[in-house]
Scaffold this motif. Structure first.
Motif, PDB file in Angstrom:
ATOM      1  N   ILE A  97       0.864  -1.180   0.000  1.00 19.24           N
ATOM      2  CA  ILE A  97       0.000   0.000   0.000  1.00 19.24           C
ATOM      3  C   ILE A  97       0.904   1.233   0.000  1.00 19.24           C
ATOM      4  O   ILE A  97       2.006   1.207   0.550  1.00 19.24           O
ATOM      5  N   VAL A  98       0.424   2.294  -0.642  1.00 19.13           N
ATOM      6  CA  VAL A  98       1.152   3.566  -0.658  1.00 19.13           C
ATOM      7  C   VAL A  98       0.233   4.622  -0.038  1.00 19.13           C
ATOM      8  O   VAL A  98      -0.883   4.834  -0.530  1.00 19.13           O
ATOM      9  N   VAL A  99       0.692   5.263   1.020  1.00 17.24           N
ATOM     10  CA  VAL A  99      -0.136   6.180   1.794  1.00 17.24           C
ATOM     11  C   VAL A  99       0.556   7.544   1.883  1.00 17.24           C
ATOM     12  O   VAL A  99       1.712   7.628   2.308  1.00 17.24           O
ATOM     13  N   ARG A 100      -0.174   8.581   1.482  1.00 14.09           N
ATOM     14  CA  ARG A 100       0.381   9.930   1.559  1.00 14.09           C
ATOM     15  C   ARG A 100      -0.012  10.577   2.876  1.00 14.09           C
ATOM     16  O   ARG A 100      -1.165  10.505   3.292  1.00 14.09           O
ATOM     17  N   HIS A 101       0.970  11.226   3.524  1.00 15.29           N
ATOM     18  CA  HIS A 101       0.723  11.984   4.744  1.00 15.29           C
ATOM     19  C   HIS A 101       0.869  13.478   4.463  1.00 15.29           C
ATOM     20  O   HIS A 101       1.631  13.881   3.590  1.00 15.29           O
ATOM     21  N   ASN A 102       0.137  14.273   5.230  1.00 17.33           N
ATOM     22  CA  ASN A 102       0.155  15.725   5.028  1.00 17.33           C
ATOM     23  C   ASN A 102       0.440  16.472   6.327  1.00 17.33           C
ATOM     24  O   ASN A 102      -0.010  17.597   6.525  1.00 17.33           O
ATOM     25  N   ASP A 103       1.223  15.842   7.208  1.00 15.80           N
ATOM     26  CA  ASP A 103       1.493  16.448   8.511  1.00 15.80           C
ATOM     27  C   ASP A 103       2.816  17.213   8.542  1.00 15.80           C
ATOM     28  O   ASP A 103       3.228  17.702   9.588  1.00 15.80           O
ATOM     29  N   ARG A 104       3.479  17.326   7.428  1.00 12.03           N
ATOM     30  CA  ARG A 104       4.739  18.071   7.349  1.00 12.03           C
ATOM     31  C   ARG A 104       4.701  19.063   6.191  1.00 12.03           C
ATOM     32  O   ARG A 104       3.846  18.964   5.305  1.00 12.03           O
ATOM     33  N   GLU A 105       5.621  20.016   6.191  1.00 15.52           N
ATOM     34  CA  GLU A 105       5.690  20.985   5.100  1.00 15.52           C
ATOM     35  C   GLU A 105       6.097  20.314   3.793  1.00 15.52           C
ATOM     36  O   GLU A 105       5.623  20.676   2.728  1.00 15.52           O
ATOM     37  N   HIS A 106       6.984  19.342   3.879  1.00  7.37           N
ATOM     38  CA  HIS A 106       7.464  18.692   2.659  1.00  7.37           C
ATOM     39  C   HIS A 106       6.555  17.517   2.306  1.00  7.37           C
ATOM     40  O   HIS A 106       6.039  16.819   3.186  1.00  7.37           O
ATOM     41  N   PRO A 107       6.336  17.271   1.018  1.00 10.53           N
ATOM     42  CA  PRO A 107       5.510  16.131   0.609  1.00 10.53           C
ATOM     43  C   PRO A 107       6.230  14.806   0.878  1.00 10.53           C
ATOM     44  O   PRO A 107       7.424  14.677   0.604  1.00 10.53           O
ATOM     45  N   HIS A 108       5.491  13.832   1.419  1.00 10.64           N
ATOM     46  CA  HIS A 108       6.103  12.534   1.683  1.00 10.64           C
ATOM     47  C   HIS A 108       5.021  11.461   1.736  1.00 10.64           C
ATOM     48  O   HIS A 108       3.833  11.750   1.898  1.00 10.64           O
ATOM     49  N   LEU A 109       5.456  10.223   1.598  1.00  9.54           N
ATOM     50  CA  LEU A 109       4.524   9.090   1.623  1.00  9.54           C
ATOM     51  C   LEU A 109       5.176   7.908   2.316  1.00  9.54           C
ATOM     52  O   LEU A 109       6.393   7.858   2.508  1.00  9.54           O
ATOM     53  N   HIS A 110       4.333   6.945   2.681  1.00 11.87           N
ATOM     54  CA  HIS A 110       4.785   5.698   3.298  1.00 11.87           C
ATOM     55  C   HIS A 110       4.374   4.533   2.409  1.00 11.87           C
ATOM     56  O   HIS A 110       3.256   4.516   1.875  1.00 11.87           O
ATOM     57  N   VAL A 111       5.280   3.592   2.270  1.00 14.88           N
ATOM     58  CA  VAL A 111       4.982   2.356   1.548  1.00 14.88           C
ATOM     59  C   VAL A 111       5.126   1.204   2.533  1.00 14.88           C
ATOM     60  O   VAL A 111       6.154   1.079   3.203  1.00 14.88           O
TER      61      VAL A 111
END
Length: 326
Positions: A97-111
């Motif tokens: 699964i690929v999950v995007r988080h929006n809790d930081r200024e920079h864009p990032h995701l978790h796999v």
């Protein structure tokens, strides 16, 4: 783009943390139901049973971009970059699964992926860090993403586990390397910090093929810590440090002393003063040596004494003259 590969034992804790975080969004998945965290955990664990002896079956990646890249990214693009990354490091034919988080200024995701693939084979975690660096660099250059300032900008306080140790080794080795011009000096600097060097030799020869660093019960290859810490890279840096030191020493040896510099200035000025004036005139030095220039300044005390004696002589002569007239 930078990546952080992690392996773990529990799909439950990892999935709940990633999926249930506020504003988390699953942007792509394969091989699992995505209705909720419970269904995802169940599907991962079902496939994991094909390799029950594999303790760390949980694969977890964090992929991050600079905030300067935000305009180049959206959910679809980030999902494609995650798949491209996985393919480059050898994560194929498995659940993820690929999950995007929006809790930081920079864009990032978790796999999150299953290290037990769809055929029951284990996806290796060997050389994860080296493969991660290579894949991130290739993707960053390919899509013209912002190049960060390297490890110097990483928040050390936020690191944990093996990643924290890796950065501690990186910082210590880099500092010792700046103060060393050969391998013996580097070994001595690192021993003070409790770090030893293990060399890997080519079979049957004395040729060094690789290098690892050991601290306590932790052992990491130099290239896994950072590409700049491979044996070849370190050897090149040590040789460069030696050349700089030798060049500096040569400059110090060849530099004249202060006394020599003063003598040279006096010599040059003397030569300049002795140059004849155009038209046949005397040189400056010859002019200055003439009597009127050599004689000292007027002596006011001596001049007053002479005047006093002359005045007495005149007074005496006048007295004698008056006596004769009488």
């Amino acid at each position: 783009m930078i990546g952080k590969p992690i392996t773990g034992r529990s799909f439950g804790g990892c999935v709940r943390y990633v999926v249930n975080k506020q504003d988390a969004k699953i942007i792509t998945a394969e091989g699992v139901r995505i209705q909720n965290a419970g269904a995802i955990i169940q599907d991962f664990n079902l496939q994991r049973k094909m390799r029950p002896e594999l303790g760390k079956a949980v694969g977890h990646l964090v992929l991050s971009w600079s905030k300067e890249d935000l305009s180049k990214l959206n959910d679809g693009i980030m999902a494609e970059r995650a798949k491209e990354y996985m393919d480059k490091v050898g994560i194929r034919d498995t659940q993820f699964i690929v999950v995007r988080h929006n809790d930081r200024e920079h864009p990032h995701l978790h796999v999150i992926y299953n290290r037990v693939d769809n055929n029951g084979n284990t996806i290796t975690d060997k050389n994860n860090f080296a493969k991660n660096v290579k894949a991130c660099k290739e993707i960053t250059l390919k899509y013209d993403y912002h190049l960060g300032d390297g490890k110097d900008q990483v928040n050390r306080q936020a690191l944990k586990g093996k990643e924290k140790i890796r950065y501690e080794l990186f910082d210590t080795i880099k500092a010792a390397l700046k103060q060393s011009v050969n391998w013996k000096q580097l070994e001595g600097q690192l021993q003070k910090q409790g770090i030893s060097i293990a060399y890997k030799f080519r079979s049957g020869t004395n040729e060094v093929q690789g290098i690892s660093f050991e601290k306590g019960d932790i052992k990491m290859k130099g290239s896994a810590i950072d590409r700049s810490l491979s044996y070849a890279s370190i050897d090149t840096q040590l040789n460069r440090n030696l050349q700089v030191q030798q060049q500096h020493a040569a400059r110090v040896v060849n530099q004249p002393s202060l006394a020599d510099q003063l003598r040279e200035v006096i010599r040059q000025r003397t030569q300049a003063d002795q140059v004849p004036i155009p038209g046949g005139g005397k040189s400056i030095l010859e002019t200055l040596l003439e009597p009127q220039f050599v004689s000292g300044p007027p002596d006011p005390v001596g001049d007053a004494d002479i005047a006093r004696r002359k005045r007495k002589k005149r007074e005496a002569e006048q007295s004698q003259s008056q006596g004769i007239s009488r």
